[in-house]
Design a protein around this motif. Structure first.
Motif, short mmCIF file in Angstrom:
data_model
loop_
_atom_site.label_atom_id
_atom_site.label_comp_id
_atom_site.label_asym_id
_atom_site.label_seq_id
_atom_site.Cartn_x
_atom_site.Cartn_y
_atom_site.Cartn_z
N VAL A 293 0.82 -1.06 0.04
CA VAL A 293 0.03 -0.08 0.17
C VAL A 293 0.71 1.28 -0.08
CG1 VAL A 293 -1.67 1.22 1.24
CG2 VAL A 293 -1.77 -1.26 0.98
N VAL A 294 0.50 2.18 -0.79
CA VAL A 294 1.33 3.32 -0.96
C VAL A 294 0.45 4.71 -0.59
CG1 VAL A 294 2.57 4.95 -2.77
CG2 VAL A 294 2.54 2.36 -3.08
N GLU A 295 1.13 5.46 0.25
CA GLU A 295 0.50 6.72 0.67
C GLU A 295 0.57 8.00 -0.27
OE1 GLU A 295 -0.13 9.20 4.71
OE2 GLU A 295 1.67 8.13 4.72
N HIS A 296 -0.44 8.38 -0.28
CA HIS A 296 -0.55 9.97 -1.26
C HIS A 296 -1.26 10.86 -0.29
CE1 HIS A 296 0.47 7.97 -4.89
NE2 HIS A 296 -0.39 6.82 -4.55
N PRO A 297 -0.23 11.61 0.52
CA PRO A 297 -0.96 12.47 1.43
C PRO A 297 -1.56 13.46 0.94
CG PRO A 297 1.50 11.87 2.06
CD PRO A 297 1.06 11.35 0.81
N GLY A 298 -2.40 14.04 1.67
CA GLY A 298 -3.25 15.38 1.32
C GLY A 298 -4.45 15.18 0.43
N ILE A 299 -4.80 14.04 0.31
CA ILE A 299 -5.90 13.56 -0.45
C ILE A 299 -6.96 13.01 0.34
CG2 ILE A 299 -5.04 13.81 -2.82
CD1 ILE A 299 -5.21 10.63 -3.01
N PRO A 300 -8.26 12.96 0.19
CA PRO A 300 -9.31 12.35 1.17
C PRO A 300 -9.04 11.06 1.31
CG PRO A 300 -10.43 13.79 -0.13
CD PRO A 300 -9.05 13.59 -0.72
N THR A 301 -8.53 10.16 0.34
CA THR A 301 -8.36 8.57 0.15
C THR A 301 -7.03 8.39 -0.02
OG1 THR A 301 -9.25 8.73 -2.06
CG2 THR A 301 -10.66 8.08 -0.42
N PRO A 302 -6.12 8.49 0.93
CA PRO A 302 -4.72 8.59 0.54
C PRO A 302 -4.00 7.05 0.27
CG PRO A 302 -5.06 9.12 2.87
CD PRO A 302 -6.36 8.88 2.24
N TRP A 303 -4.82 6.09 0.48
CA TRP A 303 -4.03 4.88 0.65
C TRP A 303 -4.25 3.88 -0.81
CZ3 TRP A 303 -0.75 4.71 4.10
CH2 TRP A 303 -0.95 5.37 5.26
N LEU B 80 -4.63 -2.45 -7.58
CA LEU B 80 -5.89 -2.65 -7.32
C LEU B 80 -6.74 -2.14 -8.31
CD1 LEU B 80 -7.06 -1.98 -3.53
CD2 LEU B 80 -7.12 -4.16 -4.73
N PRO B 81 -7.74 -2.47 -8.96
CA PRO B 81 -8.51 -2.03 -10.17
C PRO B 81 -8.60 -0.35 -9.80
CG PRO B 81 -9.24 -3.90 -9.87
CD PRO B 81 -8.51 -3.67 -8.54
N MET B 82 -8.62 0.38 -10.94
CA MET B 82 -8.67 1.97 -10.57
C MET B 82 -9.92 2.30 -9.85
SD MET B 82 -7.16 4.80 -10.81
CE MET B 82 -5.98 4.92 -11.97
N GLN B 83 -11.12 2.02 -9.88
CA GLN B 83 -12.27 2.19 -9.39
C GLN B 83 -12.28 2.00 -7.83
OE1 GLN B 83 -12.32 -0.10 -11.47
NE2 GLN B 83 -13.86 -1.48 -11.42
N TYR B 84 -11.22 1.00 -7.51
CA TYR B 84 -11.08 0.47 -5.92
C TYR B 84 -9.82 0.86 -5.47
CZ TYR B 84 -15.04 -2.31 -7.66
OH TYR B 84 -16.15 -2.60 -8.01
N PHE C 233 -8.08 3.58 -4.46
CA PHE C 233 -7.72 4.45 -3.23
C PHE C 233 -8.61 4.41 -2.25
CE2 PHE C 233 -5.60 6.33 -6.81
CZ PHE C 233 -4.46 6.65 -6.48
N LEU C 234 -8.12 4.05 -0.82
CA LEU C 234 -9.01 4.15 0.22
C LEU C 234 -8.53 4.84 1.15
CD1 LEU C 234 -8.35 0.66 -1.06
CD2 LEU C 234 -10.37 0.51 0.49
N ALA C 235 -9.63 5.42 2.29
CA ALA C 235 -9.25 6.28 3.32
C ALA C 235 -8.61 5.92 4.45
CB ALA C 235 -10.57 6.82 3.76
N ASP C 236 -8.63 4.25 4.74
CA ASP C 236 -7.83 3.82 6.10
C ASP C 236 -6.99 2.80 5.42
OD1 ASP C 236 -8.47 2.96 8.82
OD2 ASP C 236 -8.63 1.08 7.75
N LEU C 237 -5.77 2.69 6.15
CA LEU C 237 -4.69 1.92 5.90
C LEU C 237 -5.13 0.46 5.81
CD1 LEU C 237 -1.68 1.26 5.17
CD2 LEU C 237 -1.24 1.76 7.52
N ASP C 238 -5.65 0.21 7.16
CA ASP C 238 -5.98 -1.22 7.42
C ASP C 238 -6.94 -1.73 6.14
OD1 ASP C 238 -6.01 -3.64 9.41
OD2 ASP C 238 -8.03 -3.32 9.52
N ASN C 239 -7.96 -1.04 5.71
CA ASN C 239 -8.94 -1.38 4.85
C ASN C 239 -8.15 -1.44 3.32
OD1 ASN C 239 -11.19 -1.53 6.41
ND2 ASN C 239 -11.81 0.44 6.04
N ALA C 240 -7.18 -0.60 3.15
CA ALA C 240 -6.49 -0.86 1.89
C ALA C 240 -5.63 -1.89 2.02
CB ALA C 240 -5.63 0.37 1.83
N GLN C 241 -5.17 -2.43 3.32
CA GLN C 241 -4.18 -3.72 3.17
C GLN C 241 -5.23 -5.09 2.87
OE1 GLN C 241 -2.19 -3.30 6.93
NE2 GLN C 241 -0.33 -2.37 5.94
#
Length: 81
Positions: A16-26, A45-49, A51-59
């Motif tokens: 998972v890669v962090e992109h700080p400064g956006i609402p869904t950074p993961w 992950l497929p583009m529509q899915y 970026f996520l807001a929470d690191l745990d959910n992204a993992q």
């Protein structure tokens, strides 16, 4: 901590890669290691899915996607990508 699991003898590791400064950074993604030790490049992950807001959910989503990719490869003969 990097979430990972073994599924059907393949090791799936969240990348998972962090992109700080956006609402869904993961940005979710994974690496898949075959039983003979070969590791894939990062599979996003497929583009529509992607970026996520929470690191745990992204993992969790990244590992789940890796499991699905392994199933597609083993059951339907699709390549990993």
């Amino acid at each position: 901590m990097n979430m990972h699991c073994v599924h059907r003898n393949y090791t799936i590791s969240a990348d998972v890669v962090e992109h700080p400064g956006i609402p869904t950074p993961w940005a979710g993604g994974c690496h898949i290691t075959t039983p003979d030790g070969k590791t894939s490049k990062r599979i996003a992950l497929p583009m529509q899915y992607a970026f996520l807001a929470d690191l745990d959910n992204a993992q969790r989503a990244s590992v789940a996607h890796g499991k699905w990719l392994v199933d597609q490869m083993l059951d339907k003969g699709r390549e990993l990508h």
